[in-house]
Design an enzyme around this catalytic site. Structure first.
Site, PDB file in Angstrom:
ATOM      1  N   ARG A 282     -15.124  34.440   8.252  1.00  0.00           N
ATOM      2  CA  ARG A 282     -14.261  33.375   8.765  1.00  0.00           C
ATOM      3  C   ARG A 282     -12.968  34.010   9.248  1.00  0.00           C
ATOM      4  NH1 ARG A 282     -13.074  30.821   2.849  1.00  0.00           N
ATOM      5  NH2 ARG A 282     -12.535  32.787   1.878  1.00  0.00           N
TER       6      ARG A 282
ATOM      7  N   ARG B 111      28.912  19.506  15.028  1.00  0.00           N
ATOM      8  CA  ARG B 111      29.571  18.387  14.339  1.00  0.00           C
ATOM      9  C   ARG B 111      30.998  18.798  14.030  1.00  0.00           C
ATOM     10  NH1 ARG B 111      24.921  19.731  11.858  1.00  0.00           N
ATOM     11  NH2 ARG B 111      23.192  18.244  11.904  1.00  0.00           N
TER      12      ARG B 111
ATOM     13  N   HIS C 248      -7.335  34.714  -6.216  1.00  0.00           N
ATOM     14  CA  HIS C 248      -6.936  33.353  -5.854  1.00  0.00           C
ATOM     15  C   HIS C 248      -5.433  33.277  -5.579  1.00  0.00           C
ATOM     16  CE1 HIS C 248      -5.628  29.209  -6.823  1.00  0.00           C
ATOM     17  NE2 HIS C 248      -6.703  28.899  -6.108  1.00  0.00           N
TER      18      HIS C 248
ATOM     19  N   CYS D  72      18.644  16.222  19.169  1.00  0.00           N
ATOM     20  CA  CYS D  72      19.390  17.026  18.202  1.00  0.00           C
ATOM     21  C   CYS D  72      19.181  16.559  16.771  1.00  0.00           C
ATOM     22  CB  CYS D  72      20.872  17.050  18.550  1.00  0.00           C
ATOM     23  SG  CYS D  72      21.635  15.421  18.462  1.00  0.00           S
TER      24      CYS D  72
ATOM     25  N   ARG E 252      30.209  17.047  19.341  1.00  0.00           N
ATOM     26  CA  ARG E 252      30.214  15.618  19.072  1.00  0.00           C
ATOM     27  C   ARG E 252      31.574  15.205  18.503  1.00  0.00           C
ATOM     28  NH1 ARG E 252      26.136  13.357  14.652  1.00  0.00           N
ATOM     29  NH2 ARG E 252      27.618  14.333  13.228  1.00  0.00           N
TER      30      ARG E 252
ATOM     31  N   GLY F 209     -10.820  24.976  -3.509  1.00  0.00           N
ATOM     32  CA  GLY F 209     -10.582  23.846  -4.414  1.00  0.00           C
ATOM     33  C   GLY F 209     -11.670  22.794  -4.350  1.00  0.00           C
TER      34      GLY F 209
ATOM     35  N   ARG G  42     -23.918  26.254  -1.707  1.00  0.00           N
ATOM     36  CA  ARG G  42     -22.516  26.498  -1.367  1.00  0.00           C
ATOM     37  C   ARG G  42     -21.966  25.348  -0.547  1.00  0.00           C
ATOM     38  NH1 ARG G  42     -22.926  32.125   1.805  1.00  0.00           N
ATOM     39  NH2 ARG G  42     -20.769  32.322   1.078  1.00  0.00           N
TER      40      ARG G  42
ATOM     41  N   SER H  80      21.677  12.978  24.427  1.00  0.00           N
ATOM     42  CA  SER H  80      21.076  13.771  23.366  1.00  0.00           C
ATOM     43  C   SER H  80      20.565  12.801  22.309  1.00  0.00           C
ATOM     44  CB  SER H  80      22.102  14.729  22.771  1.00  0.00           C
ATOM     45  OG  SER H  80      21.511  15.417  21.692  1.00  0.00           O
TER      46      SER H  80
ATOM     47  N   MET I 254     -16.137  22.197  -4.248  1.00  0.00           N
ATOM     48  CA  MET I 254     -17.099  22.619  -5.265  1.00  0.00           C
ATOM     49  C   MET I 254     -17.312  24.129  -5.247  1.00  0.00           C
ATOM     50  SD  MET I 254     -21.061  21.868  -6.177  1.00  0.00           S
ATOM     51  CE  MET I 254     -21.888  23.370  -5.662  1.00  0.00           C
TER      52      MET I 254
ATOM     53  N   TYR J 113      15.673  20.103  26.696  1.00  0.00           N
ATOM     54  CA  TYR J 113      15.771  21.040  25.574  1.00  0.00           C
ATOM     55  C   TYR J 113      15.615  20.312  24.241  1.00  0.00           C
ATOM     56  CZ  TYR J 113      20.459  19.233  24.751  1.00  0.00           C
ATOM     57  OH  TYR J 113      21.508  18.399  24.474  1.00  0.00           O
TER      58      TYR J 113
ATOM     59  N   GLU K 260      21.233   7.103  19.795  1.00  0.00           N
ATOM     60  CA  GLU K 260      20.751   6.968  18.418  1.00  0.00           C
ATOM     61  C   GLU K 260      20.721   5.526  17.943  1.00  0.00           C
ATOM     62  OE1 GLU K 260      23.485   9.119  15.878  1.00  0.00           O
ATOM     63  OE2 GLU K 260      25.094   8.826  17.323  1.00  0.00           O
TER      64      GLU K 260
ATOM     65  N   LYS L 297     -18.457  27.544   7.060  1.00  0.00           N
ATOM     66  CA  LYS L 297     -19.323  28.539   6.438  1.00  0.00           C
ATOM     67  C   LYS L 297     -20.702  28.520   7.088  1.00  0.00           C
ATOM     68  CE  LYS L 297     -18.536  28.989   1.967  1.00  0.00           C
ATOM     69  NZ  LYS L 297     -18.578  28.411   0.596  1.00  0.00           N
TER      70      LYS L 297
ATOM     71  N   GLY M   7      19.714  11.397  19.056  1.00  0.00           N
ATOM     72  CA  GLY M   7      19.966  11.616  17.630  1.00  0.00           C
ATOM     73  C   GLY M   7      18.859  10.918  16.878  1.00  0.00           C
ATOM     74  N   THR M   8      17.756  11.629  16.689  1.00  0.00           N
ATOM     75  CA  THR M   8      16.549  10.954  16.199  1.00  0.00           C
ATOM     76  C   THR M   8      16.611  10.599  14.718  1.00  0.00           C
ATOM     77  OG1 THR M   8      15.591  13.156  16.119  1.00  0.00           O
ATOM     78  CG2 THR M   8      14.930  11.737  17.941  1.00  0.00           C
ATOM     79  N   ASN M   9      17.550  11.183  13.978  1.00  0.00           N
ATOM     80  CA  ASN M   9      17.662  10.765  12.569  1.00  0.00           C
ATOM     81  C   ASN M   9      18.094   9.311  12.507  1.00  0.00           C
ATOM     82  OD1 ASN M   9      17.153  13.412  12.030  1.00  0.00           O
ATOM     83  ND2 ASN M   9      19.259  13.939  11.507  1.00  0.00           N
ATOM     84  N   ASP M  10      19.218   9.009  13.175  1.00  0.00           N
ATOM     85  CA  ASP M  10      19.705   7.631  13.147  1.00  0.00           C
ATOM     86  C   ASP M  10      18.788   6.712  13.941  1.00  0.00           C
ATOM     87  OD1 ASP M  10      21.765   7.858  11.427  1.00  0.00           O
ATOM     88  OD2 ASP M  10      23.301   8.238  12.946  1.00  0.00           O
TER      89      ASP M  10
HETATM   90  P1  ADP Z   1     -16.278  30.203  -1.559  1.00  0.00           P
HETATM   91  O1  ADP Z   1     -16.258  29.199  -0.478  1.00  0.00           O
HETATM   92  O2  ADP Z   1     -15.511  29.777  -2.769  1.00  0.00           O
HETATM   93  O3  ADP Z   1     -15.956  31.563  -1.088  1.00  0.00           O
HETATM   94  P2  ADP Z   1     -19.027  30.967  -1.505  1.00  0.00           P
HETATM   95  O4  ADP Z   1     -20.047  29.955  -1.210  1.00  0.00           O
HETATM   96  O5  ADP Z   1     -18.666  31.847  -0.394  1.00  0.00           O
HETATM   97  O6  ADP Z   1     -17.766  30.239  -2.127  1.00  0.00           O
HETATM   98  O7  ADP Z   1     -19.626  31.791  -2.687  1.00  0.00           O
HETATM   99  C1  ADP Z   1     -19.016  32.239  -3.843  1.00  0.00           C
HETATM  100  C2  ADP Z   1     -19.476  33.642  -4.120  1.00  0.00           C
HETATM  101  O8  ADP Z   1     -20.886  33.709  -4.235  1.00  0.00           O
HETATM  102  C3  ADP Z   1     -19.105  34.596  -3.027  1.00  0.00           C
HETATM  103  O9  ADP Z   1     -18.709  35.803  -3.583  1.00  0.00           O
HETATM  104  C4  ADP Z   1     -20.369  34.736  -2.250  1.00  0.00           C
HETATM  105  O10 ADP Z   1     -20.412  35.965  -1.587  1.00  0.00           O
HETATM  106  C5  ADP Z   1     -21.413  34.653  -3.342  1.00  0.00           C
HETATM  107  N1  ADP Z   1     -22.686  34.171  -2.818  1.00  0.00           N
HETATM  108  C6  ADP Z   1     -22.903  33.007  -2.171  1.00  0.00           C
HETATM  109  N2  ADP Z   1     -24.188  32.902  -1.787  1.00  0.00           N
HETATM  110  C7  ADP Z   1     -24.803  34.024  -2.208  1.00  0.00           C
HETATM  111  C8  ADP Z   1     -26.129  34.518  -2.093  1.00  0.00           C
HETATM  112  N3  ADP Z   1     -27.071  33.834  -1.461  1.00  0.00           N
HETATM  113  N4  ADP Z   1     -26.392  35.707  -2.634  1.00  0.00           N
HETATM  114  C9  ADP Z   1     -25.423  36.404  -3.283  1.00  0.00           C
HETATM  115  N5  ADP Z   1     -24.171  36.008  -3.422  1.00  0.00           N
HETATM  116  C10 ADP Z   1     -23.851  34.825  -2.883  1.00  0.00           C
HETATM  117 MG    MG Z   2     -16.814  32.597   0.132  1.00  0.00          MG
HETATM  118 MG    MG Z   3      24.158   9.805  14.116  1.00  0.00          MG
END
Ligand code: ADP
Ligand code: MG
Ligand code: MG
Length: 882
Positions: free
Chosen positions: A338, A562, A456, A831, A618, A103, A94, A764, A105, A851, A745, A24, A766-769
């Site tokens: 991104r 087989r 999400h 294999c 085989r 997942g 952020r 060939s 902060m 191969y 193998e 980011k 036989g990497t399992n065995d």
């Molecule tokens: P995530 O990684 O979960 O996408 P972000 O850091 O991108 O989290 O931000 C969560 C939300 O807050 C996004 O919709 C982002 O556009 C918005 N946001 C983040 N920083 C600002 C800011 N400075 N002004 C307005 N909105 C923001």
């Molecule tokens: Mg974001």
């Molecule tokens: Mg075998």
């Protein structure tokens, strides 16, 4: 000594500094540098986060001072002041690691607000409603994310307020409603934590930065990293950025977009926005957003500016981008860009299109699709015939394609529990959140009632290559009571439903599915792949049907056929058993000869499908007891059928019992004891080949001896094979090339590979065995301890899925080099299961294999992995955003 730089002002970094600044932060700097409208800010580096942990969760000396001086720069640029009672500067905090990690902060927005600055904001904007909305959002986010108050508590208070005022949406609440909500929220924080909501902006900032560092090691983040093979020592960066407001009224808004369609790859921007909204409102599904095309009607200037930026970003990054934007009273700001996650279908189309548009070269195109992801394209689709007759009970957004058939569950934990029992489940929720990730990972498909294409559920499902129907507003989900309704139907836990993620349709019951097609962009792309690939890709197939599928997927031969399954069919098993209980060689030979025509027919069919391509067969591998019954009741019945006494059959069963069958009387050890078995199988193979050769079908049989560890095993058996084969060929007066080789193998085979190669014409692996025997892990029992090994970091990866390079890999290298020291043109393949694992394919490429061979559905994956390995040899490692 100059102090280490912990903090980078936006513009000081670039997109190539993602390891230091996180994805980011690096991209915010990059966008700043190419002149896009990015609110200014600064990034605390990932190194700082790691240092924080090294110091026992303390800040390194000088960090706060660097934060202060960057803050001062922001104040100067904005002509505003942090914590100021007249003109307060507000920021967002952020998190952002080098690889994007949903997942971790959640972002805190509007930081810097308190009881005094909120008044200043009112005065300055003349917009009381906006200021209170910003403040209540801030308490909600900060309270949850930084102070650990349950999200639910705030949501509940918000909902009560809406109920009390008789309104549906948060936008319908007035300034005084929101002001009241602020004091309710503060009370919630006080009750839950025992502390007052912090009023000092610097204290708020310090606490938020700590929370970001802490979140690197929260449970959600750790489980996400485990799930995606992300190292635990990367650390996260912290971005502090000046706020812009999408919630300032009807000329403000916020949105997310992809520069191309992430589901289909269509070259048209795809996105959604919400007027008068902030932050995650769009993805959280609080109101259903508008599609980006609507913006062209509502605010054409913003729309056009946005389109220009999309173009600029694609040309700059040379890849599809996923971005966030906000417009404040008609002025546009970019908040993130991104590399966009996409389905396999989309990844393939975008790679093909971008090459054709001249944006990327062919090598880059081939590197753009993750091999394992191709799996999605090879997956089954709903049978169109059945579909045309089926009843659609509801229709949502086609968020991630594919078909999913399963039994309904409503909680991630239930999904995990039921899936462990081997059930196919569909996770149904009003909306999903990061807590649901593990449940989503095991579900066949996901169905949500709320949220758009960028919700999400949709984003995560696409990342996982999982079928998802999102925003299906016709359904009402009652998670607590384990059912959902649609119209007047009630669908309960364990009921079957079918989803079509490509159309968004939801069906009741289990629907039939069909195989996919290898055409269009996928066909083109795979052709390119083969232009770079250096090693061959074969398939493991035992039937004409599997061989046909594999050939369609581009298999260049069979690496492992087989023969034992051919013995299990009901029409044959009796003869097999007769052979096993035979008292002498003659009786055994008679029984075997009744099997001969069957085996021969099997080979004829497979050779026909694989015309012109090598087929490695085989010889019988499993120990004989596997063909006999174990329970007394079965023994009674089968004794009758075979016309032998119960006691006699029972005695045979007992005598064949093995303590450790894996290391027992099997593989080449069987025909050493019973040469008749080898004779019959050789006859079946060579007679089938001769018959087809006469018809003009090109056949290339390769006879493979399993479980070899001693030179003389090969010597003795090869002699017998050649004697029988050559006699048949001579009698029929045809030319037929065949080869005799061995499976490698047993570790000893690697150690004496130079001797064995004196006889064997091919190896060939036989990497399992080989893995079982190298580690001394039984594959059937390792389930009891191997997961613990991975969890505790004793082993990094499951060696049965990915070749253990340090151990098994070394043996393989030794086998290849010793083998080739005797026989320069020794053909070498693999294999085991590993033949379809991208990482293992790369290993085989690097170590001179001719191969790899894998199951039919993994053939395209192996082709792509092999091509990427070859390209990486030339251009070096590539970075892939997970
Ligand atoms: P995530 O990684 O979960 O996408 P972000 O850091 O991108 O989290 O931000 C969560 C939300 O807050 C996004 O919709 C982002 O556009 C918005 N946001 C983040 N920083 C600002 C800011 N400075 N002004 C307005 N909105 C923001
Ligand atoms: Mg974001
Ligand atoms: Mg075998």
């Amino acid at each position: 000594m100059a102090e280490k730089q912990y903090v980078y002002f936006f513009g000081e970094g670039s997109k190539d500094m993602r390891n230091l600044l996180g994805g980011k932060g690096a991209n915010l700097s990059e966008m700043t540098n190419i002149g896009l409208p990015v609110p200014p800010g600064f990034t605390i580096s990932t190194e700082t986060c790691n240092l924080f942990y090294e110091l026992g969760k303390k800040w390194p000396d000088g960090l706060w001072e660097q934060v202060e001086s960057n803050l001062a720069k922001l104040e100067e640029k904005m002509e505003m002041k942090f914590n100021d009672k007249q003109n307060p500067l507000l920021v967002s905090v952020r998190s952002g690691a080098a690889v994007s990690m949903p997942g971790m902060m959640d972002t805190v927005l509007n930081l810097g607000l308190n009881d005094e600055t909120v008044q200043a904001l009112i005065k300055k904007t003349g917009n009381e409603r906006f200021a209170w909305d910003a403040y209540r959002r801030f308490i909600q986010m900060f309270g949850n994310v930084v102070m650990g108050v349950e999200h639910e508590e705030f949501e509940h208070a918000l909902q009560s307020m809406k109920n009390e005022k008789g309104v549906k949406y948060d936008t319908d609440l007035t300034a005084s409603d929101l002001k009241e909500l602020v004091s309710n929220f503060k009370a919630i924080v006080k009750k839950a934590t025992g502390s007052d909501f912090p009023q000092d902006a610097r204290e708020q900032l310090r606490m938020s930065i700590n929370a970001v560092f802490d979140s690197w090691n929260n449970k959600r983040a750790i489980s996400y990293r485990n799930l995606h093979d992300i190292p635990h020592n990367l650390g996260t960066a912290v971005n502090v950025q000046v706020m812009v407001f999408g919630n300032m009224g009807n000329h403000s808004g916020t949105g997310v977009a992809f520069t191309r369609n992430p589901s289909t790859g269509e070259n048209k921007q795809y996105g959604e926005y919400l007027i008068n909204a902030q932050g995650e409102d769009v993805v959280a599904g609080i109101r259903t957003p508008q599609t980006i095309d609507r913006l062209n009607d509502e605010m054409p200037e913003i729309y056009n500016q946005l389109m220009d930026i999309f173009k600029k970003l694609e040309v700059h990054y040379k890849d599809m981008q996923d971005l966030e934007f906000t417009f404040q009273e008609g002025k546009l700001f970019m908040l993130q860009t991104r590399t966009g996650k996409r389905t396999a279908a989309s990844a393939v189309k975008i790679a093909v299109d971008m090459f054709e548009e001249g944006l990327i070269d062919k090598k880059t195109a081939v590197l753009r699709v993750e091999p394992a992801q191709l799996d999605q394209l090879l997956h089954k689709q709903l049978d169109p015939k059945a579909k045309s007759k089926a009843d659609v009970i509801a229709k949502g957004l086609p968020a991630s394609p594919g078909a999913a058939v399963g039994q309904v569950v409503f909680h991630a934990a239930d999904a995990v529990r039921e899936a462990e029992k081997g059930k196919s489940v569909i996770l149904v929720r009003t909306e999903t959140s990061p807590e649901d990730i593990e449940g989503m990972a095991v579900a066949q498909g996901i169905l949500t009632a709320r949220g758009g294409m960028t919700s999400h559920a949709a984003v995560v499902a696409r990342g996982m290559g999982k079928c998802c129907v999102a925003g299906c507003e016709e359904i009402k989900v009652f998670e607590k009571k384990d059912y959902f309704t649609v119209g007047n139907k009630n669908i309960k836990k364990d009921d079957w439903v079918t989803l079509d993620g490509g159309t968004g349709e939801v069906f009741l019951g289990q629907m039939p599915v069909v195989d996919p097609e290898m055409s269009g962009n996928f066909g083109i792309y795979m052709e390119w792949v083969d232009q770079f690939r250096k090693i061959g890709v074969r398939t493991n197939a035992d039937t004409p049907k599997d061989s046909e599928v594999a050939r369609k997927f581009g298999a260049e031969g069979i690496g492992l056929c087989r023969t034992e399954h051919m013995f299990f069919e009901s029409s044959r098993i009796k003869a097999v058993r007769k052979m096993i209980v035979a008292r002498d060689e003659k009786a055994r030979r008679d029984a075997l000869m009744t099997l001969l025509p069957y085996q021969k027919q099997d080979f004829i069919e497979i050779f026909e499908v694989m015309e012109g391509l090598p087929v490695t067969i085989r010889l019988l591998d499993p120990p004989l007891h596997e063909f006999l019954p174990t329970s007394d009741a079965d023994i009674v019945e089968i004794a009758k059928e075979l016309d032998v006494e119960f006691d006699e059959l029972k005695a045979t069963v007992i005598s064949l019992h093995e303590i450790n069958p894996m290391m027992g009387h099997r593989g080449c050890r069987l025909p050493i004891t019973y040469p008749e078995i080898l004779e019959m199988q050789t006859r079946a193979i060579i007679e089938a080949a001769v018959e087809l050769t006469k018809k003009g079908v090109a056949v290339k049989p390769e006879i493979m001896i399993p479980v070899v560890g001693i030179l003389n095993e090969v010597k003795v058996l090869k002699e017998q094979i050649i004697k029988i084969a050559d006699e048949i060929i001579r009698k029929n007066n045809v030319t037929l090339d065949y080869k005799v080789g061995t499976m490698i193998e047993v570790p000893r085979a690697c150690l004496v590979a130079d001797q064995i190669a004196g006889e064997a014409e091919f190896f060939s692996f036989g990497t399992n065995d080989l893995t079982q025997l190298t580690f001394g892990f039984s594959r059937d029992d390792s389930g009891k301890f191997l997961p613990g090994y991975i969890e505790k970091g004793i082993l990094e990866k499951d060696p049965f899925a990915t070749i253990d390079k340090a151990g098994v890999g070394e043996l393989m290298k030794m086998g290849v080099s010793k083998g080739r020291s005797t026989r320069k043109d020794l053909k070498v393949g693999i294999c085991g299961e590993h033949g379809g694992d991208p990482d293992s394919v790369e290993f085989c490429h690097r170590n001179g294999f001719d191969y790899v061979s894998c199951s039919p559905y993994r053939v395209p994956i192996a082709r792509l992995a092999a091509a990427q390995a070859a390209i990486k040899d030339e251009v070096g490692e590539i970075f892939r955003d997970k």
